[in-house]
Design an enzyme around this catalytic site. Structure first.
Site, PDB file in Angstrom:
ATOM      1  CB  THR A  25      -0.921   0.070   1.264  1.00  0.00           C
ATOM      2  OG1 THR A  25      -1.826   0.988   0.900  1.00  0.00           O
ATOM      3  CG2 THR A  25      -0.492   0.311   2.470  1.00  0.00           C
ATOM      4  CB  CYS A  31      -3.899   5.869   6.391  1.00  0.00           C
ATOM      5  SG  CYS A  31      -5.101   6.829   5.700  1.00  0.00           S
ATOM      6  CG  HIS A  48      -4.541   2.356   3.194  1.00  0.00           C
ATOM      7  ND1 HIS A  48      -3.518   2.562   2.389  1.00  0.00           N
ATOM      8  CD2 HIS A  48      -4.756   3.298   3.966  1.00  0.00           C
ATOM      9  CE1 HIS A  48      -3.104   4.053   2.420  1.00  0.00           C
ATOM     10  NE2 HIS A  48      -4.150   4.479   3.156  1.00  0.00           N
TER      11      HIS A  48
END
Lengths: 164, 206
Positions: A25, A31, A48
Site C-alpha cells: 500500500t 492512515c 489500509h
C-alpha cells in the site's frame, strides 16, 4: 523493487495473500497499514486503515476496510478462509503520522495517533501480539509485506527503507 | 453521499467558478511575484475515488511540496497548494534567486521561501473566495510538507472518509508556459459546506 506478484491494497482497502505474494500500500500518512501474518499457514493480510472507529461513519454502505474496528475482524475472517488461525497470528503496523503539525486543537489533527491507538486496542481484543511497529512522526510511508517471509518493508522520503 | 453524485450541472458550474475565482487571484499574485504571465487551466470539479486523488500530481508515491491549510468558518474544508519538486526549484530560482543544488532536502532558507510563497498563494485564493461569496472563511496558519502525495492528500480526505470513498475536489492547475512551472490548488470543502456555498452563490442545494 518491482515484483510481478504484487498485490495492491488501496486506500481504505484490504487484501490477503496465501503462500506467495507481496501486499503493498502506498502513501500512508495518517492512515495505518496494519498487517497480520500466520507463519505456519503462510497467510498474510494487509489493511489500509483510514479512520479509528466505525462509530463515526455516516456513509450509506459501510466500507469495513476503512475503520480499524471493522477492518481487523474482516481481515481475520478472510485469512481464516485461507487456512490461517487467529492464535497463530502476529501483527505489524506502520503509518499513523501527523503530516501537518500546527497548533489547532481539533481532534482531526490527531487522527494518526488515534488510528494507531485504535488498531492496538482491537488487536488486544483478539489477543494478537503486535510484533513490530513503525508509527508516528510527520512523514508518509509506503509499505510492502512479504507473504513468504512475513517481513514488512517500509519506505519513506526522509528515512529510506527499513525492514521490520 | 448520494446527493453529491446528483449535483446538477449548474451546481458543478458554480463550484468550478469557485475554483476559478480563488485560483485566478492566486495566479495573479504569483504572476506579480514572478513578474511574468502565469496561465491557469479551467478548474476541474470532480467526484474522485480516494485512490485517484493523487493521480493528477503524479500518483500516491510522487514526492511533492505541499502547503496545507485548514479552512475554518462557515464553510470548512481543506486547501492544498501543491508543487512538484522541479516546479519548486524553478519558482525558488525565479522568485528568490535561490539555486537549489541538492536534491537531498531543502535548506531552512529555501523552506522558508517556499512557505512564504505558499502562504501568499493560499491566502489570496481564500480571501478572494471569501470576498466573493461573503462567507466567513478563515485560514489556519499554513503548514508545509515535502512528502508522498498520497500521504499528504490523504489528510484532506478524512472528512469525506466518514461519508464514503470519494471526495469532491476542485482542482486548478496553473502553468508558466516557458519555464513549465506547474502547480495545483486542491480545494476540498467538507461535505456539509456545499449547501452553504450554493446558497451564498444563489443556487439551491440539491
Amino acid at each position: 523493487m518491482i515484483q510481478d506478484n504484487l498485490i495492491k491494497v488501496g486506500m481504505a482497502d484490504l487484501n490477503v495473500a496465501h503462500l506467495t505474494g507481496v501486499l503493498k500500500t502506498t502513501g500512508l500518512g495518517s492512515c495505518v497499514g496494519l498487517t497480520l501474518f500466520d507463519s505456519t499457514a503462510k497467510v498474510a493480510g494487509m489493511a489500509h486503515v483510514m479512520l479509528p472507529s466505525s462509530d463515526i461513519a455516516r456513509e450509506g454502505t459501510l466500507n469495513i476496510a476503512k475503520y480499524a474496528d471493522t477492518a481487523l475482524p474482516e481481515m481475520i475472517r478472510q485469512m481464516e478462509k485461507l487456512g490461517a488461525q487467529v492464535r497463530r497470528m502476529e501483527a505489524k503496523m506502520a503509518g499513523g503520522a501527523q503530516m501537518f503539525s500546527f497548533g489547532t486543537q481539533s481532534e482531526t489533527m490527531r487522527i494518526g495517533p488515534r488510528n494507531v491507538e485504535s488498531c492496538k486496542a482491537i488487536l488486544n481484543q483478539y489477543r494478537i501480539p503486535l510484533k513490530a511497529e513503525d508509527t508516528g512522526g510527520n512523514f508518509g510511508r509506503t509499505i510492502e509485506f512479504n507473504c513468504e517471509t512475513g517481513l514488512l518493508s517500509i519506505r519513506s522520503v526522509q528515512h529510506g527503507v527499513k525492514e521490520l | 453521499m448520494d446527493t453529491f453524485r446528483s449535483f446538477a450541472d449548474f451546481q458543478m458550474d458554480v463550484l468550478r467558478e469557485v475554483g476559478n475565482i480563488g485560483a485566478g487571484h492566486a495566479a495573479t499574485a504569483l504572476s506579480k511575484l514572478m513578474d511574468k504571465p502565469v496561465d491557469m487551466l479551467v478548474p476541474k470539479v470532480r467526484m474522485v475515488p480516494f485512490e485517484e486523488v493523487a493521480d493528477s500530481v503524479g500518483g500516491a508515491e510522487a514526492i511533492v511540496i505541499a502547503i496545507f491549510l485548514r479552512v475554518e468558518g462557515e464553510t470548512p474544508g481543506n486547501l492544498f497548494f501543491i508543487l512538484t519538486l522541479e516546479s519548486a526549484k524553478k519558482l525558488l530560482k525565479s522568485l528568490a534567486g535561490i539555486e537549489v543544488v541538492s536534491d537531498e532536502g531543502y535548506t531552512d532558507m529555501e523552506m522558508s521561501a517556499l512557505n512564504e510563497i505558499g502562504n501568499i498563494m493560499a491566502g489570496s485564493y481564500l480571501s478572494s473566495l471569501a470576498d466573493f461569496t461573503k462567507l466567513n472563511m478563515q485560514p489556519t496558519v499554513p503548514s508545509l510538507a515535502i512528502d508522498m502525495a498520497g500521504a499528504i492528500l490523504g489528510y484532506g480526505l478524512l472528512q469525506f472518509g466518514e461519508m464514503g470513498d470519494q471526495a469532491l475536489l476542485i482542482d486548478t492547475k496553473f502553468l508558466d508556459g516557458k519555464e513549465e512551472v506547474e502547480g495545483h490548488f486542491f480545494l476540498i470543502p467538507d461535505p456539509e459546506s456545499f449547501p452553504k456555498i450554493f446558497q451564498a452563490l444563489g443556487v439551491g442545494a440539491p
